[in-house]
Design a protein around this motif. Structure first.
Motif, PDB file in Angstrom:
ATOM      1  N   UNK A   1       0.841  -1.181   0.000  1.00  0.00           N
ATOM      2  CA  UNK A   1       0.000   0.000   0.000  1.00  0.00           C
ATOM      3  C   UNK A   1       0.887   1.244   0.000  1.00  0.00           C
ATOM      4  N   UNK A   2       0.660   2.122  -0.973  1.00  0.00           N
ATOM      5  CA  UNK A   2       1.437   3.355  -1.062  1.00  0.00           C
ATOM      6  C   UNK A   2       0.950   4.337  -0.001  1.00  0.00           C
ATOM      7  N   UNK A   3       1.889   4.930   0.685  1.00  0.00           N
ATOM      8  CA  UNK A   3       1.562   5.991   1.641  1.00  0.00           C
ATOM      9  C   UNK A   3       2.259   7.275   1.212  1.00  0.00           C
ATOM     10  N   UNK A   4       1.522   8.366   1.249  1.00  0.00           N
ATOM     11  CA  UNK A   4       2.041   9.675   0.893  1.00  0.00           C
ATOM     12  C   UNK A   4       1.846  10.602   2.083  1.00  0.00           C
ATOM     13  N   UNK A   5       2.920  11.251   2.506  1.00  0.00           N
ATOM     14  CA  UNK A   5       2.855  12.125   3.675  1.00  0.00           C
ATOM     15  C   UNK A   5       3.387  13.502   3.299  1.00  0.00           C
ATOM     16  N   UNK A   6       2.502  14.490   3.389  1.00  0.00           N
ATOM     17  CA  UNK A   6       2.869  15.860   3.073  1.00  0.00           C
ATOM     18  C   UNK A   6       3.417  16.578   4.311  1.00  0.00           C
ATOM     19  N   UNK A   7       4.257  17.567   4.065  1.00  0.00           N
ATOM     20  CA  UNK A   7       4.749  18.429   5.133  1.00  0.00           C
ATOM     21  C   UNK A   7       5.136  19.773   4.531  1.00  0.00           C
ATOM     22  N   UNK A   8       5.366  20.747   5.398  1.00  0.00           N
ATOM     23  CA  UNK A   8       5.838  22.040   4.937  1.00  0.00           C
ATOM     24  C   UNK A   8       4.796  23.133   4.885  1.00  0.00           C
ATOM     25  N   UNK A   9       3.549  22.791   5.156  1.00  0.00           N
ATOM     26  CA  UNK A   9       2.517  23.813   5.164  1.00  0.00           C
ATOM     27  C   UNK A   9       2.672  24.746   6.350  1.00  0.00           C
ATOM     28  N   UNK A  10       1.895  25.829   6.333  1.00  0.00           N
ATOM     29  CA  UNK A  10       1.950  26.773   7.437  1.00  0.00           C
ATOM     30  C   UNK A  10       1.303  28.088   7.075  1.00  0.00           C
ATOM     31  N   UNK A  11       1.579  29.084   7.901  1.00  0.00           N
ATOM     32  CA  UNK A  11       1.034  30.420   7.709  1.00  0.00           C
ATOM     33  C   UNK A  11       2.124  31.316   7.140  1.00  0.00           C
ATOM     34  N   UNK A  12       1.796  32.039   6.083  1.00  0.00           N
ATOM     35  CA  UNK A  12       2.758  32.930   5.441  1.00  0.00           C
ATOM     36  C   UNK A  12       2.032  34.178   4.968  1.00  0.00           C
ATOM     37  N   UNK A  13       2.740  35.282   4.928  1.00  0.00           N
ATOM     38  CA  UNK A  13       2.143  36.516   4.423  1.00  0.00           C
ATOM     39  C   UNK A  13       2.076  36.505   2.905  1.00  0.00           C
ATOM     40  N   UNK A  14       1.143  37.236   2.358  1.00  0.00           N
ATOM     41  CA  UNK A  14       1.050  37.372   0.909  1.00  0.00           C
ATOM     42  C   UNK A  14       2.381  37.883   0.356  1.00  0.00           C
ATOM     43  N   UNK A  15       2.807  37.270  -0.754  1.00  0.00           N
ATOM     44  CA  UNK A  15       4.095  37.602  -1.341  1.00  0.00           C
ATOM     45  C   UNK A  15       5.221  36.712  -0.871  1.00  0.00           C
ATOM     46  N   UNK A  16       4.964  35.925   0.148  1.00  0.00           N
ATOM     47  CA  UNK A  16       5.975  35.044   0.697  1.00  0.00           C
ATOM     48  C   UNK A  16       6.069  33.722  -0.043  1.00  0.00           C
ATOM     49  N   UNK A  17       6.886  32.825   0.508  1.00  0.00           N
ATOM     50  CA  UNK A  17       7.155  31.540  -0.121  1.00  0.00           C
ATOM     51  C   UNK A  17       7.025  30.405   0.886  1.00  0.00           C
ATOM     52  N   UNK A  18       6.698  29.236   0.368  1.00  0.00           N
ATOM     53  CA  UNK A  18       6.690  28.001   1.137  1.00  0.00           C
ATOM     54  C   UNK A  18       7.160  26.879   0.231  1.00  0.00           C
ATOM     55  N   UNK A  19       7.759  25.853   0.829  1.00  0.00           N
ATOM     56  CA  UNK A  19       8.079  24.648   0.073  1.00  0.00           C
ATOM     57  C   UNK A  19       7.416  23.450   0.736  1.00  0.00           C
ATOM     58  N   UNK A  20       6.554  22.805  -0.027  1.00  0.00           N
ATOM     59  CA  UNK A  20       5.888  21.600   0.444  1.00  0.00           C
ATOM     60  C   UNK A  20       6.681  20.377   0.029  1.00  0.00           C
TER      61      UNK A  20
END
Length: 124
Positions: A1-20
C-alpha cells in the motif's frame, strides 16, 4: 500500500514563499508520476501541478504557472512544490497524489493514491 505524507505547510504573508514536501513509501517497482492538488474552504479539490518519473516533464494549472515549481528526488522518494509570490487565494489544504506511468491521470484528476493534506494559509 502506497503511503504519501505531506509536510511544509503553514502560515505565510502574501508575497511570501513556502516549500511543500511529499514523502512516498510502500511502492512496488515501476515508474510513477506524482502531483499536487488543493482544496480551499467551500470549494472542490483542484489540480495544481504534476511531474513524471524522471522529472523531465512537468505540467501546471494556470493558477500555478510562473509562481510554483514542482520537482522530485527519487533517491529520497520525495516530491516538492516550491511556492513563491503566494496570494491569499492560494490558501487551501494541499494534497499529494501518485499514479503509475505518466502524468495524464494526475492532470485528469484521477490519481491512484492521495496523501492526507497539509494546510497552507496565506494572510492578506
Amino acid at each position: 500500500q502506497v503511503q504519501l505524507v505531506e509536510s511544509g505547510g503553514g502560515l505565510v504573508q502574501a508575497g511570501g514563499s513556502l516549500r511543500l514536501s511529499c514523502a512516498a513509501s510502500g511502492r512496488s517497482s515501476g515508474t510513477y508520476a506524482m502531483g499536487w492538488f488543493r482544496q480551499a474552504p467551500g470549494k472542490e479539490r483542484e489540480y495544481v501541478a504534476a511531474i513524471n518519473w524522471s522529472g523531465a516533464n512537468t505540467h501546471y494549472a494556470d493558477s500555478a504557472k510562473g509562481r510554483f515549481t514542482i520537482s522530485r528526488d527519487n533517491a529520497r522518494n520525495t516530491m516538492y512544490l516550491q511556492m513563491n509570490s503566494l496570494k491569499h487565494e492560494d490558501t487551501a489544504v494541499y494534497y499529494c497524489a501518485d499514479a503509475p506511468l505518466g502524468t495524464q491521470t494526475i492532470v485528469a484528476g484521477r490519481p491512484n493514491y492521495w496523501g492526507q493534506g497539509t494546510q497552507v494559509t496565506v494572510s492578506a
